[in-house]
Motif scaffolding. Structure first.
Motif, PDB file in Angstrom:
ATOM      1  N   ASN A  79      11.423  15.053 -29.582  1.00  0.00           N
ATOM      2  CA  ASN A  79      12.680  15.749 -29.787  1.00  0.00           C
ATOM      3  C   ASN A  79      13.322  15.898 -28.416  1.00  0.00           C
ATOM      4  OD1 ASN A  79      14.707  17.732 -30.024  1.00  0.00           O
ATOM      5  ND2 ASN A  79      13.715  18.576 -31.849  1.00  0.00           N
ATOM      6  N   LEU A  80      14.301  15.063 -28.122  1.00  0.00           N
ATOM      7  CA  LEU A  80      14.901  15.041 -26.790  1.00  0.00           C
ATOM      8  C   LEU A  80      15.621  16.333 -26.450  1.00  0.00           C
ATOM      9  CD1 LEU A  80      16.220  11.372 -26.723  1.00  0.00           C
ATOM     10  CD2 LEU A  80      14.148  12.280 -25.682  1.00  0.00           C
ATOM     11  N   LEU A  81      16.240  16.978 -27.432  1.00  0.00           N
ATOM     12  CA  LEU A  81      16.918  18.243 -27.179  1.00  0.00           C
ATOM     13  C   LEU A  81      15.922  19.320 -26.751  1.00  0.00           C
ATOM     14  CD1 LEU A  81      19.424  19.998 -27.138  1.00  0.00           C
ATOM     15  CD2 LEU A  81      19.097  20.398 -29.596  1.00  0.00           C
ATOM     16  N   GLU A  82      14.813  19.438 -27.492  1.00  0.00           N
ATOM     17  CA  GLU A  82      13.791  20.426 -27.133  1.00  0.00           C
ATOM     18  C   GLU A  82      13.169  20.115 -25.773  1.00  0.00           C
ATOM     19  OE1 GLU A  82      13.183  23.320 -28.637  1.00  0.00           O
ATOM     20  OE2 GLU A  82      14.809  22.774 -30.020  1.00  0.00           O
ATOM     21  N   GLN A  83      12.945  18.849 -25.501  1.00  0.00           N
ATOM     22  CA  GLN A  83      12.394  18.453 -24.205  1.00  0.00           C
ATOM     23  C   GLN A  83      13.351  18.843 -23.081  1.00  0.00           C
ATOM     24  OE1 GLN A  83      11.448  14.279 -23.942  1.00  0.00           O
ATOM     25  NE2 GLN A  83      10.859  14.415 -21.805  1.00  0.00           N
ATOM     26  N   HIS A  84      14.644  18.609 -23.271  1.00  0.00           N
ATOM     27  CA  HIS A  84      15.647  18.953 -22.254  1.00  0.00           C
ATOM     28  C   HIS A  84      15.701  20.470 -22.047  1.00  0.00           C
ATOM     29  CE1 HIS A  84      19.207  18.728 -19.796  1.00  0.00           C
ATOM     30  NE2 HIS A  84      19.855  19.539 -20.633  1.00  0.00           N
ATOM     31  N   LYS A  85      15.632  21.246 -23.141  1.00  0.00           N
ATOM     32  CA  LYS A  85      15.648  22.704 -23.029  1.00  0.00           C
ATOM     33  C   LYS A  85      14.477  23.194 -22.186  1.00  0.00           C
ATOM     34  CE  LYS A  85      17.897  23.781 -27.439  1.00  0.00           C
ATOM     35  NZ  LYS A  85      17.655  24.380 -28.779  1.00  0.00           N
ATOM     36  N   LYS A  86      13.302  22.612 -22.397  1.00  0.00           N
ATOM     37  CA  LYS A  86      12.129  23.001 -21.616  1.00  0.00           C
ATOM     38  C   LYS A  86      12.316  22.661 -20.142  1.00  0.00           C
ATOM     39  CE  LYS A  86       8.685  22.694 -25.273  1.00  0.00           C
ATOM     40  NZ  LYS A  86       7.521  21.970 -25.778  1.00  0.00           N
ATOM     41  N   GLU A  87      12.876  21.473 -19.889  1.00  0.00           N
ATOM     42  CA  GLU A  87      13.051  21.014 -18.520  1.00  0.00           C
ATOM     43  C   GLU A  87      14.015  21.912 -17.735  1.00  0.00           C
ATOM     44  OE1 GLU A  87      14.236  16.936 -18.874  1.00  0.00           O
ATOM     45  OE2 GLU A  87      12.207  16.261 -19.366  1.00  0.00           O
ATOM     46  N   ILE A  88      15.040  22.441 -18.406  1.00  0.00           N
ATOM     47  CA  ILE A  88      16.015  23.277 -17.694  1.00  0.00           C
ATOM     48  C   ILE A  88      15.669  24.767 -17.787  1.00  0.00           C
ATOM     49  CG2 ILE A  88      17.864  21.603 -17.954  1.00  0.00           C
ATOM     50  CD1 ILE A  88      19.039  23.426 -20.176  1.00  0.00           C
ATOM     51  N   GLY A  89      14.574  25.080 -18.497  1.00  0.00           N
ATOM     52  CA  GLY A  89      14.134  26.452 -18.604  1.00  0.00           C
ATOM     53  C   GLY A  89      14.943  27.297 -19.564  1.00  0.00           C
TER      54      GLY A  89
END
Length: 93
Positions: A79-89
């Motif tokens: 899930n790219l959206l969830e992965q991006h959210k984690k990466e940006i905190g």
């Protein structure tokens, strides 16, 4: 060693490698029930190959010898959206 490769009609991108064509005796019944009716894709001279598409050739050879089969499943969907959210905190709480 020549092995037979079957694809699942139930589980997309799932492949079952067995030692001999139409020999599913060493494959657990629960796995066969999940896999469904196997459809032959190819006969593969596995000893003459140094790599496979997604599977580790050494692991395939090892499991064929030890268990009599190797199950290749597709990689998990990311899930790219969830992965991006984690990466940006990002934390909505």
């Amino acid at each position: 060693m020549i092995c037979a490769v079957y694809k699942s009609l139930r589980k997309a991108e799932s492949y079952l490698f067995v030692e001999k064509r139409n020999d599913f005796e060493r494959v657990p019944e629960a796995l066969m029930a999940m896999f469904g009716e196997p459809q032959l894709v190819m006969m593969l001279p596995i000893d003459k190959r140094d790599h496979l598409g997604f599977a580790d050739i050494k692991k395939v050879r090892s499991e064929l010898k030890e268990k009599g089969f190797y199950l290749q499943l597709p990689p998990p969907v990311v899930n790219l959206l969830e992965q991006h959210k984690k990466e940006i905190g990002f934390n909505p709480e």
